[in-house]
Write an enzyme that holds these catalytic residues in place. Structure first.
Site, PDB file in Angstrom:
ATOM      1  CE1 TYR A 135      70.525 -36.638  21.430  1.00 48.09           C
ATOM      2  CE2 TYR A 135      71.455 -34.430  21.395  1.00 48.09           C
ATOM      3  CZ  TYR A 135      70.819 -35.455  22.074  1.00 48.09           C
ATOM      4  OH  TYR A 135      70.478 -35.282  23.388  1.00 48.09           O
ATOM      5  CE  LYS A 170      67.182 -35.809  22.212  1.00 44.54           C
ATOM      6  NZ  LYS A 170      66.328 -36.345  23.290  1.00 44.54           N
TER       7      LYS A 170
END
Length: 374
Positions: free
Chosen positions: A158, A162
């Site tokens: 994640y 990101k």
């Protein structure tokens, strides 16, 4: 990252808004708020919208990785608010190539598709949803600001995706007339939450954790969904030539750093569960979950009850200043933690009761929770 250095009084109307991830927890709440404010809204997601039909709402179902679908989704749009993402908190040696490809395809490739299509369609404003984890890197951060460098330690997909996507979005600011900025939420909570407290309730019902993890003085911050939505809208309104937001990133949270267990206590007690007392080293639990996760993927051990990243946020200070958002966007949290908790407690108790009814009841002696970033 320094302040926008523009004029914070320069704002614009959002016009017609596209919300990606419009069927999710954040996206659906954002769509509802935009409709309430009188905007024409297009919701784009793979899943059907949970919202009732509305004369100013158009729903598009499709895959963000499909360029033709994305091109159709941005047609005629003035402002894009991009909330869609896969939340994969796995990392290190536990990440299979399949997981890596899927996360990068959606979180990075999908974002690139959306930006390029929006530029070609003449979209004027693009607000990206990043995460506070893009600057964390496993170190204590107390009141950190946007000048912190990106982390170079990627222990979960994640955060890795990101960072890559936010870099791209901000690098595209001003290209073909489209202004961009990025919002960095903390753990997102509120009515409709199916992540933060669902993970906590899973642990309570399964009896996986018997102790509190980490010291009682460690703090993090959270983003109540309606405070976050307020930040999204303000950011979009400030994406104007000469304004403060173009090319900038902003931490948006509740502005009240708190120990995660103290934050969770009223919810757990309202659900009729006893509050634990015994504490154990957070670093030890993180090490244990890291080994467990590795064995899960290598030899088929059951999935660990907590991701290592979630454990890390229980024993290290990880909270961020909203001063830049206050200065540049005029952001102030609309709801205090206490106000928001009163509003959400009935929802969380109902969620717990539903989950309890769906599973075999297990005696619970203690709880622990972590909160993934937005």
């Amino acid at each position: 990252m320094l302040s926008g250095m523009g004029d914070s009084t320069l704002t614009t109307d959002l016009g017609r808004v596209l919300v990606t991830g419009g069927s999710g927890f954040v996206g659906a709440n954002l769509v509802a708020e935009l409709l309430e404010r009188g905007h024409q809204v297009r919701s784009f997601d793979r899943a059907p919208s949970p919202l009732p039909e509305h004369p100013r709402l158009q729903v598009v179902e499709g895959d963000i990785c499909d360029r033709d679908t994305v091109t159709a989704a941005v047609d005629g749009i003035d402002t894009v608010i991009h909330t869609a993402a896969i939340i994969d908190l796995m990392g290190g040696s536990s990440v299979t190539e399949e997981y890596r490809q899927r996360s990068f395809a959606v979180n990075v490739g999908g974002t690139e598709n959306l930006v390029v299509a929006a530029q070609a369609a003449g979209v004027k404003r693009f607000v990206y949803t990043a995460s506070n984890s893009v600057v964390m890197g496993g170190k204590r951060i107390s009141g950190g600001d946007e000048t912190l460098p990106y982390t170079e330690r990627f222990n979960d997909l994640y955060t890795e995706t990101k960072v890559a996507a936010e870099r791209f979005v901000l690098s595209q600011n001003g290209f073909r007339g489209m202004l961009t900025c990025s919002i960095r939420p903390s753990g997102i909570w509120g009515r409709g939450d199916q992540t933060m407290f669902r993970k906590l309730f899973d642990s309570v019902l399964a009896g996986h954790v018997k102790v509190l993890v980490g010291g009682k003085h460690a703090k993090l911050d959270n983003s109540y969904v309606h405070n976050l939505i307020h930040g999204f809208i303000l950011a979009g309104e400030h994406l104007v030539p000469g304004g403060t937001a173009p090319g900038q990133a902003y931490f948006i949270n509740d502005g009240e750093p708190i120990n995660m267990f103290e934050f969770s206590r009223p919810v757990v007690e309202a659900c009729g569960q006893r509050w634990p007392r015994l504490r154990i080293s957070g670093a030890f639990v993180r090490w244990l979950m890291t080994i467990w996760q590795w064995l899960h993927f290598r030899v088929g051990l059951p999935k660990p009850p907590f991701e290592p990243l979630a454990v890390e946020r229980l024993y290290l200070d990880n909270y961020f200043s909203i001063a830049k958002a206050e200065r540049d966007l005029g952001y102030r949290p609309l709801f205090s933690t206490e106000q928001a908790m009163r509003e959400c407690l009935p929802y969380y108790v109902e969620l717990f009761d539903r989950m309890k009814a769906d599973t075999q009841e297990v005696p619970v002696k203690a709880v622990s929770t972590g909160s993934p970033a937005g």
